[in-house]
Scaffold this active site. Structure first.
Site, PDB file in Angstrom:
ATOM      1  N   GLU A   1      -6.224   6.891  -0.997  1.00  0.00           N
ATOM      2  CA  GLU A   1      -6.126   5.741  -0.107  1.00  0.00           C
ATOM      3  C   GLU A   1      -6.831   4.534  -0.713  1.00  0.00           C
ATOM      4  O   GLU A   1      -6.331   3.401  -0.641  1.00  0.00           O
ATOM      5  CB  GLU A   1      -6.708   6.076   1.266  1.00  0.00           C
ATOM      6  CG  GLU A   1      -5.906   7.095   2.054  1.00  0.00           C
ATOM      7  CD  GLU A   1      -4.466   6.664   2.297  1.00  0.00           C
ATOM      8  OE1 GLU A   1      -4.223   5.443   2.408  1.00  0.00           O
ATOM      9  OE2 GLU A   1      -3.588   7.537   2.366  1.00  0.00           O
TER      10      GLU A   1
ATOM     11  N   HIS B   1       0.836  -1.206   0.000  1.00  0.00           N
ATOM     12  CA  HIS B   1       0.000   0.000   0.000  1.00  0.00           C
ATOM     13  C   HIS B   1       0.873   1.260   0.000  1.00  0.00           C
ATOM     14  O   HIS B   1       0.652   2.181  -0.790  1.00  0.00           O
ATOM     15  CB  HIS B   1      -0.913  -0.031   1.232  1.00  0.00           C
ATOM     16  CG  HIS B   1      -1.703   1.218   1.469  1.00  0.00           C
ATOM     17  ND1 HIS B   1      -3.033   1.339   1.167  1.00  0.00           N
ATOM     18  CD2 HIS B   1      -1.324   2.419   1.991  1.00  0.00           C
ATOM     19  CE1 HIS B   1      -3.451   2.552   1.483  1.00  0.00           C
ATOM     20  NE2 HIS B   1      -2.428   3.226   1.998  1.00  0.00           N
ATOM     21  N   GLU B   2       1.861   1.300   0.882  1.00  0.00           N
ATOM     22  CA  GLU B   2       2.721   2.486   0.973  1.00  0.00           C
ATOM     23  C   GLU B   2       3.565   2.657  -0.292  1.00  0.00           C
ATOM     24  O   GLU B   2       3.762   3.779  -0.771  1.00  0.00           O
ATOM     25  CB  GLU B   2       3.615   2.390   2.210  1.00  0.00           C
ATOM     26  CG  GLU B   2       2.869   2.401   3.531  1.00  0.00           C
ATOM     27  CD  GLU B   2       1.952   3.605   3.695  1.00  0.00           C
ATOM     28  OE1 GLU B   2       2.284   4.682   3.168  1.00  0.00           O
ATOM     29  OE2 GLU B   2       0.893   3.468   4.329  1.00  0.00           O
TER      30      GLU B   2
ATOM     31  N   HIS C   1       1.751   4.371  -3.095  1.00  0.00           N
ATOM     32  CA  HIS C   1       1.737   5.834  -2.998  1.00  0.00           C
ATOM     33  C   HIS C   1       2.981   6.427  -3.673  1.00  0.00           C
ATOM     34  O   HIS C   1       2.915   7.447  -4.359  1.00  0.00           O
ATOM     35  CB  HIS C   1       1.725   6.270  -1.530  1.00  0.00           C
ATOM     36  CG  HIS C   1       0.401   6.140  -0.852  1.00  0.00           C
ATOM     37  ND1 HIS C   1      -0.784   6.536  -1.431  1.00  0.00           N
ATOM     38  CD2 HIS C   1       0.073   5.661   0.379  1.00  0.00           C
ATOM     39  CE1 HIS C   1      -1.791   6.321  -0.583  1.00  0.00           C
ATOM     40  NE2 HIS C   1      -1.292   5.787   0.517  1.00  0.00           N
TER      41      HIS C   1
END
Length: 306
Positions: A215, A140-141, A144
């Site tokens: 997100e 997930h990070e 980004h």
């Protein structure tokens, strides 16, 4: 460099529109301050200096504020191994790896580009998550970073920061100005406060709207990269539940960085603040991951990144 994280055209469009609108707002804001303060050199130099500082040093500021430190492979071999594997799968440059000693379970990514990025996890997160769950959070990070929305949020948040600082400066200069105040000074003070407050409110709303969408985009990209949406859903549920049990007074410092976190540092009852959250609700995120899990046929197919 084009990574193998699933691209998201809607995220790109939203980032472009947000930056364009904030750019127009920024130009109008600077112009208004020049007219009100009658010193274009001071306004432009200060604004440009702060924007440059935030863009180039945001990663260091975030690490310092969250008591994070860069860690080498010898100290956290398993953490490095997961990030190495994900970066290899995604064809993404490896970011700097950092760990924060905070007990609050969370993670964040920052940096101005994929080549100058930092991914930081807290020791609270490392203690609580299983390997597959940690992999989902890190994917997930990293998404980004790959989508460059970390840099966009950093730049976008600048306008709200400087507007807030100007409100404080104007307030304190008025409070401590004493006998130098007159009608003209009071009028300029009121105008600066009004313009700055309006700019802060508009930038606040635009950034929140972009942040909530990014997100969801990061959840989608991480689920598709790892092939394990259920592991990411499990991490979300576990981390959100643990954070909700932390007293709100212990979360106040962390809340300033909510836009960067995996899950927001909110107390058990966010109340009205939830309406302006940097993140979508837990239910929205879990519903999306459930749909992706069904789409991938996860129950019958092992994760690709395992």
């Amino acid at each position: 460099m084009q990574s193998r994280f699933r691209s998201d055209r809607r995220l790109t469009v939203r980032m472009t529109v947000t930056l364009f609108l904030l750019g127009l707002l920024y130009v109008a804001f600077v112009a208004a301050l020049i007219v009100l303060l009658k010193s274009w050199v001071l306004v432009v130099v200060v604004a440009a200096g702060m924007l440059g500082a935030q863009y180039w040093f945001s990663d260091r500021v975030a690490l310092f504020a969250m008591r994070g430190r860069v860690v080498e492979r010898e100290e956290y071999p398993e953490l490095h191994a997961v990030i190495d594997r994900l970066c290899a799968i995604a064809d993404l440059p490896k970011p700097v790896v950092a760990v924060s000693e905070l007990g609050m379970p969370n993670a964040f990514a920052t940096g101005r580009s994929p080549e100058h990025a930092v991914v930081c996890v807290t020791t609270g997160l490392l203690r609580r998550l299983e390997p597959a769950e940690l992999e989902g959070v890190l994917a997930h990070e990293l998404s980004h970073v790959a989508h460059k929305d970390v840099a966009v949020i950093t730049v976008a948040s600048f306008l709200g920061v400087i507007a807030g600082l100007i409100v404080r400066f104007a307030f304190y200069s008025q409070v401590f100005g004493g006998g130098r105040r007159d009608q003209n000074t009071a009028a300029v003070f009121a105008a600066v406060m009004g313009v700055s407050a309006a700019v802060y409110a508009l930038s606040f709303l635009m950034i929140r709207a972009l942040s909530r969408y990014r997100e969801l985009a990061a959840d989608r990209a991480a689920a598709h990269l790892t092939g394990r949406p259920s592991a990411l859903a499990s991490a979300l549920t576990k981390v959100s539940g643990d954070i909700a049990r932390i007293p709100t007074k212990d979360l106040r410092t962390a809340q300033a960085f909510n836009a960067f976190y995996f899950t927001p540092a909110l107390g058990a009852e966010p109340g009205v603040a939830g309406l302006f959250s940097t993140h979508p609700s837990l239910e929205q995120r879990l519903d999306q991951l459930g749909r992706i899990s069904a789409e991938l046929g996860e129950a019958a197919t092992p994760g690709r990144a395992g």
